[in-house]
Design a protein around this motif. Structure first.
Motif, short mmCIF file in Angstrom:
data_model
loop_
_atom_site.label_atom_id
_atom_site.label_comp_id
_atom_site.label_asym_id
_atom_site.label_seq_id
_atom_site.Cartn_x
_atom_site.Cartn_y
_atom_site.Cartn_z
N GLY A 64 0.78 -1.23 0.00
CA GLY A 64 0.00 0.00 0.00
C GLY A 64 0.81 1.28 0.00
O GLY A 64 0.24 2.36 -0.06
N THR A 65 2.13 1.19 0.08
CA THR A 65 2.98 2.38 0.07
C THR A 65 3.64 2.49 -1.30
O THR A 65 4.34 1.58 -1.74
CB THR A 65 4.05 2.29 1.17
OG1 THR A 65 3.39 2.21 2.44
CG2 THR A 65 4.97 3.50 1.15
N GLU A 66 3.38 3.61 -1.97
CA GLU A 66 3.92 3.82 -3.31
C GLU A 66 4.90 4.98 -3.29
O GLU A 66 4.66 6.00 -2.66
CB GLU A 66 2.80 4.13 -4.30
CG GLU A 66 3.27 4.41 -5.70
CD GLU A 66 2.14 4.78 -6.65
OE1 GLU A 66 2.45 5.06 -7.82
OE2 GLU A 66 0.97 4.80 -6.23
N GLY A 67 6.01 4.81 -3.97
CA GLY A 67 6.99 5.87 -4.09
C GLY A 67 7.60 5.90 -5.47
O GLY A 67 7.55 4.91 -6.21
N LEU A 68 8.15 7.05 -5.81
CA LEU A 68 8.86 7.23 -7.07
C LEU A 68 10.30 7.58 -6.73
O LEU A 68 10.55 8.44 -5.87
CB LEU A 68 8.22 8.33 -7.90
CG LEU A 68 6.75 8.11 -8.26
CD1 LEU A 68 6.17 9.36 -8.89
CD2 LEU A 68 6.61 6.93 -9.20
N ILE A 69 11.21 6.92 -7.39
CA ILE A 69 12.63 7.15 -7.15
C ILE A 69 13.27 7.65 -8.44
O ILE A 69 13.17 6.98 -9.47
CB ILE A 69 13.34 5.86 -6.69
CG1 ILE A 69 12.70 5.30 -5.43
CG2 ILE A 69 14.84 6.12 -6.48
CD1 ILE A 69 13.21 3.91 -5.05
N GLU A 70 13.91 8.79 -8.37
CA GLU A 70 14.71 9.27 -9.49
C GLU A 70 16.11 8.71 -9.32
O GLU A 70 16.70 8.82 -8.24
CB GLU A 70 14.77 10.80 -9.51
CG GLU A 70 13.47 11.47 -9.84
CD GLU A 70 13.59 12.98 -9.91
OE1 GLU A 70 14.67 13.55 -9.58
OE2 GLU A 70 12.60 13.62 -10.28
N LEU A 71 16.63 8.12 -10.38
CA LEU A 71 18.00 7.59 -10.35
C LEU A 71 18.92 8.53 -11.12
O LEU A 71 18.61 8.92 -12.25
CB LEU A 71 18.06 6.21 -11.01
CG LEU A 71 17.31 5.07 -10.35
CD1 LEU A 71 17.58 3.78 -11.12
CD2 LEU A 71 17.72 4.91 -8.90
N TYR A 72 20.02 8.84 -10.51
CA TYR A 72 21.08 9.62 -11.15
C TYR A 72 22.26 8.66 -11.23
O TYR A 72 22.82 8.25 -10.21
CB TYR A 72 21.42 10.86 -10.31
CG TYR A 72 20.24 11.79 -10.18
CD1 TYR A 72 20.11 12.88 -11.02
CD2 TYR A 72 19.25 11.56 -9.22
CE1 TYR A 72 19.03 13.74 -10.91
CE2 TYR A 72 18.16 12.41 -9.11
CZ TYR A 72 18.05 13.49 -9.95
OH TYR A 72 16.97 14.32 -9.84
N CYS A 73 22.61 8.29 -12.45
CA CYS A 73 23.59 7.22 -12.66
C CYS A 73 24.96 7.77 -13.02
O CYS A 73 25.10 8.87 -13.53
CB CYS A 73 23.11 6.30 -13.78
SG CYS A 73 21.51 5.56 -13.44
N ARG A 74 25.95 6.93 -12.76
CA ARG A 74 27.31 7.25 -13.18
C ARG A 74 27.35 7.31 -14.71
O ARG A 74 26.54 6.69 -15.37
CB ARG A 74 28.29 6.20 -12.67
CG ARG A 74 28.28 6.09 -11.15
CD ARG A 74 29.40 5.24 -10.61
NE ARG A 74 29.23 4.81 -9.24
CZ ARG A 74 28.99 5.56 -8.18
NH1 ARG A 74 28.84 6.84 -8.33
NH2 ARG A 74 28.85 5.07 -6.98
N SER A 75 28.29 8.04 -15.24
CA SER A 75 28.36 8.18 -16.70
C SER A 75 28.56 6.82 -17.35
O SER A 75 29.12 5.90 -16.76
CB SER A 75 29.50 9.13 -17.08
OG SER A 75 30.74 8.58 -16.71
N ARG A 76 28.05 6.74 -18.54
CA ARG A 76 28.16 5.54 -19.38
C ARG A 76 27.40 4.33 -18.81
O ARG A 76 27.78 3.20 -19.04
CB ARG A 76 29.62 5.17 -19.63
CG ARG A 76 30.39 6.27 -20.32
CD ARG A 76 31.77 5.78 -20.72
NE ARG A 76 32.62 6.86 -21.13
CZ ARG A 76 32.76 7.28 -22.38
NH1 ARG A 76 32.09 6.71 -23.33
NH2 ARG A 76 33.57 8.27 -22.66
N THR A 77 26.35 4.59 -18.06
CA THR A 77 25.49 3.50 -17.60
C THR A 77 24.45 3.25 -18.68
O THR A 77 23.69 4.14 -19.04
CB THR A 77 24.78 3.85 -16.27
OG1 THR A 77 25.77 4.10 -15.27
CG2 THR A 77 23.87 2.72 -15.81
#
Length: 151
Positions: A64-77
Motif C-alpha cells: 500500500g505504500t507507493e513511491g517514485l525514485i529518481e535515479l542519477y547514474c554514473r556516466s556511461r550506464t
C-alpha cells in the motif's frame, strides 16, 4: 502503424475490459463476433496489441505504500544495465529512462514506509547509482492503464 476507426473502437473496448466477449464488442461496433476476433488476431500479429492482463490493487497484495525514485547514474550506464538491476526487485512496478536531470524514474510499491526505505537503500547501493531522489505518493489522482485513443 495507425489503427482504423473500427480497430480503435475494438481496442478501446478491450482496454476497458479485456474479458469482454467478442460478441459483446461486435454488438457495440457493428461487427460479428468472428469479425472482431479476426481483427483482434490481426492487431496482435501486427504488435498493436501486446497482451492481455489483469490489474491488481497493490494495497490488496500488501503493497500500500507507493513511491517514485529518481535515479542519477554514473556516466556511461546503459539503460539495459539499469533494467537488469531493477528487474531483481519485486517491489519495482515500472522503470523508465527520462529526460531532464535524472537518468531514470522508478515506481515502487512497498508494504510500509520502512519497507520502502529498505528498497530505496538497496537500489541506491547499486554500483551504477550515483544518487537518488525519492517522493512518496499520498493519493493517486488518475491512473490509466492504456493511453486514451482519439475520439
Amino acid at each position: 502503424m495507425g489503427l482504423d476507426p473500427l480497430d480503435e473502437r475494438i481496442v478501446r473496448a478491450l482496454a476497458e475490459d479485456a474479458r469482454r466477449a467478442y460478441a459483446d464488442i461486435g454488438a457495440e461496433v457493428g461487427l460479428s463476433a468472428p469479425a472482431v476476433k479476426r481483427r483482434v488476431d490481426r492487431l496482435r500479429a501486427r504488435g498493436a496489441i501486446t497482451g492481455f492482463t489483469v490489474r491488481i490493487d497493490p494495497a490488496v497484495m500488501g503493497r500500500g505504500t507507493e513511491g517514485l525514485i529518481e535515479l542519477y547514474c554514473r556516466s556511461r550506464t546503459a539503460p539495459a544495465d539499469i533494467r537488469r538491476a531493477l528487474a531483481r526487485y519485486p517491489e519495482v512496478a515500472s522503470a523508465s529512462t527520462v529526460t531532464g536531470e535524472a537518468d531514470a524514474v522508478v515506481q515502487v510499491f512497498a508494504s510500509d514506509m520502512r519497507h520502502f526505505e529498505r528498497v530505496l537503500e538497496r537500489i541506491a547501493g547499486e554500483d551504477f547509482v550515483e544518487r537518488t531522489k525519492s517522493v512518496l505518493v499520498l493519493s493517486p489522482l488518475l491512473r490509466r492503464h492504456a493511453p486514451d485513443l482519439p475520439a
